[in-house]
Design a protein around this motif. Structure first.
Motif, short mmCIF file in Angstrom:
data_model
loop_
_atom_site.label_atom_id
_atom_site.label_comp_id
_atom_site.label_asym_id
_atom_site.label_seq_id
_atom_site.Cartn_x
_atom_site.Cartn_y
_atom_site.Cartn_z
N ALA A 314 0.85 -1.19 0.00
CA ALA A 314 0.00 0.00 0.00
C ALA A 314 0.88 1.23 0.00
O ALA A 314 2.07 1.18 0.30
CB ALA A 314 -0.93 0.00 1.22
N ASP A 315 0.28 2.36 -0.37
CA ASP A 315 0.88 3.68 -0.16
C ASP A 315 0.15 4.32 1.01
O ASP A 315 -1.07 4.16 1.16
CB ASP A 315 0.73 4.56 -1.39
CG ASP A 315 1.59 4.08 -2.55
OD1 ASP A 315 2.67 3.53 -2.28
OD2 ASP A 315 1.19 4.27 -3.71
N ALA A 316 0.86 5.06 1.85
CA ALA A 316 0.23 5.64 3.03
C ALA A 316 0.93 6.93 3.43
O ALA A 316 2.12 7.12 3.15
CB ALA A 316 0.25 4.66 4.20
N VAL A 317 0.18 7.80 4.06
CA VAL A 317 0.73 9.00 4.69
C VAL A 317 0.66 8.77 6.20
O VAL A 317 -0.38 8.39 6.74
CB VAL A 317 -0.06 10.26 4.30
CG1 VAL A 317 0.45 11.47 5.08
CG2 VAL A 317 0.06 10.51 2.81
N ILE A 318 1.79 8.97 6.88
CA ILE A 318 1.89 8.70 8.32
C ILE A 318 2.45 9.93 9.01
O ILE A 318 3.38 10.58 8.50
CB ILE A 318 2.79 7.49 8.59
CG1 ILE A 318 2.27 6.25 7.84
CG2 ILE A 318 2.87 7.19 10.08
CD1 ILE A 318 3.18 5.05 7.94
N ALA A 319 1.89 10.24 10.17
CA ALA A 319 2.35 11.40 10.95
C ALA A 319 2.56 11.02 12.40
O ALA A 319 1.80 10.22 12.96
CB ALA A 319 1.33 12.53 10.86
N THR A 320 3.61 11.57 12.99
CA THR A 320 3.84 11.44 14.43
C THR A 320 4.16 12.83 14.98
O THR A 320 4.81 13.64 14.32
CB THR A 320 5.02 10.50 14.75
OG1 THR A 320 6.23 11.05 14.20
CG2 THR A 320 4.78 9.12 14.16
N ILE A 321 3.67 13.10 16.18
CA ILE A 321 3.93 14.38 16.85
C ILE A 321 4.49 14.08 18.23
O ILE A 321 3.85 13.38 19.02
CB ILE A 321 2.66 15.23 16.95
CG1 ILE A 321 2.12 15.57 15.56
CG2 ILE A 321 2.93 16.50 17.75
CD1 ILE A 321 0.84 16.37 15.57
N TRP A 349 3.51 11.16 -4.84
CA TRP A 349 2.13 10.77 -5.11
C TRP A 349 1.12 11.51 -4.24
O TRP A 349 -0.08 11.48 -4.51
CB TRP A 349 1.93 9.27 -4.92
CG TRP A 349 2.16 8.75 -3.53
CD1 TRP A 349 3.34 8.31 -3.01
CD2 TRP A 349 1.19 8.65 -2.49
NE1 TRP A 349 3.16 7.93 -1.70
CE2 TRP A 349 1.84 8.12 -1.36
CE3 TRP A 349 -0.18 8.93 -2.40
CZ2 TRP A 349 1.20 7.89 -0.16
CZ3 TRP A 349 -0.83 8.70 -1.20
CH2 TRP A 349 -0.15 8.18 -0.10
N ALA A 350 1.58 12.18 -3.19
CA ALA A 350 0.68 12.91 -2.30
C ALA A 350 1.20 14.34 -2.13
O ALA A 350 2.40 14.60 -2.25
CB ALA A 350 0.57 12.22 -0.95
N THR A 351 0.30 15.27 -1.85
CA THR A 351 0.67 16.68 -1.67
C THR A 351 -0.16 17.26 -0.54
O THR A 351 -1.14 16.67 -0.08
CB THR A 351 0.43 17.48 -2.96
OG1 THR A 351 0.93 18.81 -2.78
CG2 THR A 351 -1.04 17.53 -3.32
N GLY A 352 0.25 18.44 -0.09
CA GLY A 352 -0.50 19.13 0.96
C GLY A 352 -0.52 18.38 2.28
O GLY A 352 -1.54 18.39 2.97
N LEU A 353 0.60 17.75 2.64
CA LEU A 353 0.66 16.97 3.87
C LEU A 353 0.70 17.91 5.08
O LEU A 353 1.46 18.90 5.09
CB LEU A 353 1.89 16.07 3.89
CG LEU A 353 1.81 14.74 3.15
CD1 LEU A 353 1.63 14.96 1.65
CD2 LEU A 353 3.07 13.91 3.40
N GLY A 354 -0.11 17.62 6.07
CA GLY A 354 -0.12 18.41 7.29
C GLY A 354 -0.48 17.57 8.49
O GLY A 354 -1.12 16.53 8.37
N ALA A 355 -0.08 18.02 9.68
CA ALA A 355 -0.41 17.33 10.92
C ALA A 355 -0.42 18.35 12.05
O ALA A 355 0.43 19.24 12.10
CB ALA A 355 0.58 16.22 11.22
N VAL A 356 -1.41 18.22 12.93
CA VAL A 356 -1.52 19.16 14.04
C VAL A 356 -2.17 18.45 15.21
O VAL A 356 -2.98 17.53 15.03
CB VAL A 356 -2.35 20.40 13.62
CG1 VAL A 356 -3.78 20.00 13.29
CG2 VAL A 356 -2.33 21.46 14.70
N ARG A 357 -1.81 18.85 16.43
CA ARG A 357 -2.44 18.33 17.64
C ARG A 357 -2.95 19.52 18.46
O ARG A 357 -2.20 20.47 18.72
CB ARG A 357 -1.45 17.50 18.45
CG ARG A 357 -2.07 16.91 19.74
CD ARG A 357 -1.12 15.93 20.39
NE ARG A 357 -0.95 14.75 19.56
CZ ARG A 357 0.11 13.93 19.62
NH1 ARG A 357 1.09 14.20 20.46
NH2 ARG A 357 0.18 12.88 18.85
N ARG A 358 -4.21 19.47 18.82
CA ARG A 358 -4.81 20.58 19.56
C ARG A 358 -5.86 20.03 20.51
O ARG A 358 -6.30 18.89 20.37
CB ARG A 358 -5.44 21.58 18.59
CG ARG A 358 -6.69 21.05 17.93
CD ARG A 358 -7.11 21.88 16.74
NE ARG A 358 -8.43 21.52 16.25
CZ ARG A 358 -8.73 20.42 15.59
NH1 ARG A 358 -7.79 19.52 15.33
NH2 ARG A 358 -9.96 20.20 15.19
#
Length: 612
Positions: A314-321, A349-358
């Protein structure tokens, strides 16, 4: 080309293709790599007239002609082929069975979400070996303003994008329908799919309509998807998205998915600093936008599997904070194995990647949000082109930033055109059936059978030092152990067959140990049953008894060795493919075998010293 190794069926029928857009690029099934063949004729027509471009919402006819009969594989890079005969791939058509044909005619359904350029690709062969012959033809997707008939819902923001306007959505009776009737011209070995437009509209409406199947049925049974021209963006959403997307779905308590099709990335707290831009170059078509929210404080990921419900490939976008260092790790990856080592960075293959914790006042908890976009078509992706009406997704989130540990996970299929979603019976994680399969095999081959063999070796414990006279109590206990072991093996094998067929052999080809595990399992079961049957027909004293002992003991050793080896392989597979902890399986294996081995060594001392 004719026979079991005929490449169209070999490539897609035996899961050798990694996606629905694959064509052979290297030697396969006895064939040499494909070469271009200018003698292959490809034509796309509308109302019998050739076209130079494709209008969204239209259904075109296409034909492929060969100078001599061949077997062929045909794919379209976007849209669907309603007559598709390949399960899970609505954009693929192959010549039927082992038949060689001189021409193929079918229809090409162009969805309203298509943009950019598309192509129809053909790979063919004339025999069961030799080189493959290929050809392809590309077309631009025209804007709605360039099309004489507007069969899509025109919107004020983007002429090529359908919008959520119920009044603009055509009804089923307003859309031209064409029934495709397959015919075979046997004398010329041609496969022809003739468009039958003679059926009156009223009769067509009265006839039983083909059911609009769930997206998972589309992928697993090759059924036709809902035409984009008959749907509305967001009309099937379960709830509105507070992040500005067209739809949202609560995947489980504390985890929510947001999604949209078309336009630019929605503006929200996650996307404000995502650096979104529409990819150029090989990336074509509408943009798909996603956001995943989780109340857990570890990593979270969202991906696109090639096999719905499976984590890899698979292709995936992963984020850690990391709250301690206030640092964010965010990227797009290729998942090749269910381990940290199988997560490999892959950009493009992906764009506009973002991650936030609130802090989320509504949930009264800290919420982590991952957001990104990807085009419908991108050559950098594992699945180069995705049908927006059938988007398979996998997701996972955790309390830890360690990639090897999932706290929650799942899989679904989303229809970005209608907004609807379909839960998939995910094979992620260790199901009860898989655990039962492994536990039964482990108990049989690592505990019961070795214990039965240990009794055979040390029958003197029952007061008999001569191998020729077996007390009834010893024999009954030995047979009980072996019978129980074989019953466990048979039950476990039955579970394995149920799992294999329910997943359509989904594990095959994903892990190099899958096939050896299956083969060793079949062999271990067969030998175990044969060994038990032989044990129940003890011939008694005489020359036959000596031969029987050799065969009975040998089969016992073979069964145990095959079973133990396969238990270790199964533990590795459960870890790599199902994310099960290795220690959970290796510990009981080693404990059972270690205790029995130690007991055998202790009992061997008095036996060899002649104390019995």
């Amino acid at each position: 080309m004719v026979g079991a190794q005929c490449f169209p069926m070999y490539l897609h029928g035996h899961s050798k293709a990694s996606s629905c857009y694959d064509h052979p690029t290297r030697p396969i099934a006895g064939h040499l790599p494909p070469v271009n063949d200018p003698s292959i004729g490809i034509a796309v027509t509308l109302d019998g007239q050739p076209v130079q471009g494709l209008c969204p919402g239209e259904t075109y006819g296409f034909s492929v002609h060969f100078p001599a009969p061949r077997a062929a594989l045909v794919t379209v890079s976007q849209g669907t082929i309603p007559e598709s005969n390949v399960p899970r791939c609505a954009n693929v058509f192959t010549s039927p069975g082992e038949e060689l044909v001189k021409s193929i005619r079918a229809s090409w359904q162009v969805t309203c979400s298509m943009l950019g350029s598309v192509e129809i690709k053909v790979t063919s062969g004339v025999s069961s070996s030799g080189k493959l012959l290929k050809s392809q033809l590309g077309f631009p997707v025209l804007r709605l303003s360039q099309c004489p008939k507007n069969k899509c819902m025109a919107g004020p923001t983007a002429a090529a994008e359908p919008v959520a306007d119920a009044a603009a959505a055509p009804t089923a009776t307003e859309v031209e329908t064409t029934e495709m009737t397959p015919q075979v011209e046997s004398q010329q070995s041609n496969l022809v799919l003739i468009a039958n437009s003679s059926k009156p509209a009223a009769a067509a409406a009265a006839a039983p309509a083909a059911p609009v199947t769930a997206a998972r049925d589309v992928l697993h049974a090759g059924a036709s998807v809902v035409p984009a021209s008959l749907t509305q963006i967001g009309s099937g959403c379960s709830s509105e998205s507070r992040l500005g997307y067209q739809c949202s779905k609560e995947l489980t308590k504390g985890v929510t998915l947001h999604y949209s099709l078309g336009g630019d990335q929605p503006s929200n707290v996650c996307t404000q600093k995502s650096g979104y831009e529409r990819p150029g170059g090989a990336a074509k078509g509408s943009m798909m936008h996603f956001a995943l929210e989780s109340d857990l404080q570890g990593y979270l990921g969202l991906g696109f599997p090639t096999n719905p419900g499976n984590m890899v490939p698979a292709d995936a976008v992963i984020a850690t904070i990391d709250d301690k260092t206030a640092s964010t790790t965010l990227g797009s990856y290729r998942l090749t194995a269910n381990t940290a080592a199988g997560i490999k960075p892959l950009n493009g293959w992906a764009t506009g990647l973002g991650a936030v914790r609130r802090f989320n006042l509504t949930r009264n908890s800290q919420t982590t949000t991952l957001c990104f976009s990807r085009p419908v078509s991108s050559s950098a992706a594992l699945t180069a082109s995705i049908n927006p009406a059938v988007v398979p997704l996998i997701w996972s989130t955790s309390t830890s930033n360690d990639f090897t540990q999932h706290k929650m996970q799942g899989a679904l299929i989303v229809n970005l055109i209608s907004g609807k979603y379909f839960d998939v019976s995910s094979s992620l994680g260790s199901s009860a059936a898989q655990i039962a399969h492994g536990a039964l095999m482990l108990v049989a081959f690592c505990a019961l059978m070795p214990a039965g063999m240990l009794l055979a070796r040390h029958k003197w414990l029952f007061g008999d030092s001569e191998a020729g006279r077996l007390p009834s109590s010893w024999r009954h206990l030995h047979q009980l152990l072996q019978l129980t072991a074989v019953l466990c093996v048979i039950a476990s094998f039955g579970l394995a067959m149920v799992l294999f067929f329910s997943e359509n052999g989904a594990g095959s080809g994903i892990h190099k140990l899958y096939t050896p595990h299956f083969g060793l399992g079949v062999a271990a079961v067969a030998v175990s049953v044969l060994q038990l049957a032989g044990g129940l027909i003890n011939p008694g004293a005489g020359h036959s008894l000596a031969m029987w002992r050799v065969g009975h003991y040998s089969l016992g050793w073979v069964a145990i060795i095959l079973g133990i080896v396969n238990c270790f392989i199964g533990a590795v597979l459960m870890h790599d493919l199902r994310n099960a902890a290795l220690v959970a399986w290796l510990t009981p294996i080693c404990v059972f075998l270690g205790v029995l081995a130690l007991a055998g060594l202790v009992l061997e001392v008095p036996k060899r010293m002649g104390c019995v």
